[in-house]
Design a protein around this motif. Sequence first.
Motif, PDB file in Angstrom:
ATOM      1  N   SER A 146      38.608  56.651  15.760  1.00  0.00           N
ATOM      2  CA  SER A 146      38.175  55.850  14.899  1.00  0.00           C
ATOM      3  C   SER A 146      37.975  54.820  15.578  1.00  0.00           C
ATOM      4  O   SER A 146      36.901  54.334  15.640  1.00  0.00           O
ATOM      5  N   SER A 147      38.960  54.042  15.837  1.00  0.00           N
ATOM      6  CA  SER A 147      38.713  52.702  16.866  1.00  0.00           C
ATOM      7  C   SER A 147      39.737  52.149  18.242  1.00  0.00           C
ATOM      8  O   SER A 147      41.267  52.863  17.510  1.00  0.00           O
ATOM      9  N   SER A 148      39.312  51.204  18.522  1.00  0.00           N
ATOM     10  CA  SER A 148      39.980  51.110  19.612  1.00  0.00           C
ATOM     11  C   SER A 148      39.888  49.648  19.379  1.00  0.00           C
ATOM     12  O   SER A 148      38.914  49.147  19.502  1.00  0.00           O
ATOM     13  N   LEU A 149      40.867  48.721  19.904  1.00  0.00           N
ATOM     14  CA  LEU A 149      41.219  47.522  19.739  1.00  0.00           C
ATOM     15  C   LEU A 149      40.349  46.911  21.212  1.00  0.00           C
ATOM     16  O   LEU A 149      39.997  47.433  21.941  1.00  0.00           O
ATOM     17  N   LEU A 150      39.412  45.160  20.897  1.00  0.00           N
ATOM     18  CA  LEU A 150      38.627  44.597  22.228  1.00  0.00           C
ATOM     19  C   LEU A 150      39.356  43.360  23.003  1.00  0.00           C
ATOM     20  O   LEU A 150      40.752  43.264  21.950  1.00  0.00           O
ATOM     21  N   ASP A 151      39.386  43.385  23.631  1.00  0.00           N
ATOM     22  CA  ASP A 151      40.057  42.550  24.501  1.00  0.00           C
ATOM     23  C   ASP A 151      39.468  41.653  25.750  1.00  0.00           C
ATOM     24  O   ASP A 151      38.935  42.694  26.204  1.00  0.00           O
ATOM     25  N   ASN A 152      38.878  40.357  25.199  1.00  0.00           N
ATOM     26  CA  ASN A 152      37.624  40.342  26.074  1.00  0.00           C
ATOM     27  C   ASN A 152      36.531  40.997  26.233  1.00  0.00           C
ATOM     28  O   ASN A 152      35.670  41.311  27.029  1.00  0.00           O
ATOM     29  N   ASN A 153      36.136  41.391  24.437  1.00  0.00           N
ATOM     30  CA  ASN A 153      34.497  42.193  24.694  1.00  0.00           C
ATOM     31  C   ASN A 153      35.068  43.257  25.825  1.00  0.00           C
ATOM     32  O   ASN A 153      33.974  44.466  25.414  1.00  0.00           O
ATOM     33  N   GLN A 154      35.945  43.912  25.985  1.00  0.00           N
ATOM     34  CA  GLN A 154      36.264  45.166  26.514  1.00  0.00           C
ATOM     35  C   GLN A 154      37.418  46.310  25.636  1.00  0.00           C
ATOM     36  O   GLN A 154      38.319  45.393  24.659  1.00  0.00           O
ATOM     37  N   CYS A 155      37.180  47.313  25.889  1.00  0.00           N
ATOM     38  CA  CYS A 155      38.208  48.368  25.043  1.00  0.00           C
ATOM     39  C   CYS A 155      39.409  48.175  25.696  1.00  0.00           C
ATOM     40  O   CYS A 155      40.158  48.473  26.711  1.00  0.00           O
TER      41      CYS A 155
END
Length: 173
Positions: A146-155
């Motif tokens: 469903s979803s992954s978190l983003l860190d600096n617009n990267q997965c």
Amino acid sequence: QILNVNRIILHDEWNYRTTSFDADIACLVLEETVKFNSYIQPICLWQSFGEEEEPKEKFGIIVGYGKSEDETKLHETIPKMLKVMIPSNEKCFLDNKRLVSLSSERTLCAGATNRSGPCIGDSGSGLYIETTIQGSKTFFLRGLVSSSLLDNNQCDVNTYSVYTNVFKFTPWI
């Protein structure tokens, strides 16, 4: 096989306007029948006689075409496979509190410890559990990306991702 979709049946409780990925599931009705062969096989849904029999496996497998480490590619042309740990939701939320708002009682968390995980393009991919039944290898569909978190617009592959808990939707399916 490339098959056309005749109809998409979204779950009635899916709401894309919320941050939660609760009820992030749909069924596709195809125009043609899938032709099974040695590479394309049906997958089993977990058999249950009550809510207490939810699968408790600690590991699963995800396969997808999503964005990888290669920055020159938007997605993969050959699917990649990854073994992931399936912790309790409590452990998942303690690991990263940002996952709480994306989750519900009908989601689960999973992730790898080797800086790998689902990314853009993997949504809807299956989380499979492999088991042996009467000496035969059998795969069960445990979740959907469903979803992954983003860190600096990267997965953010250093934390768990959220999956639709297919077991919770078996009666709807």
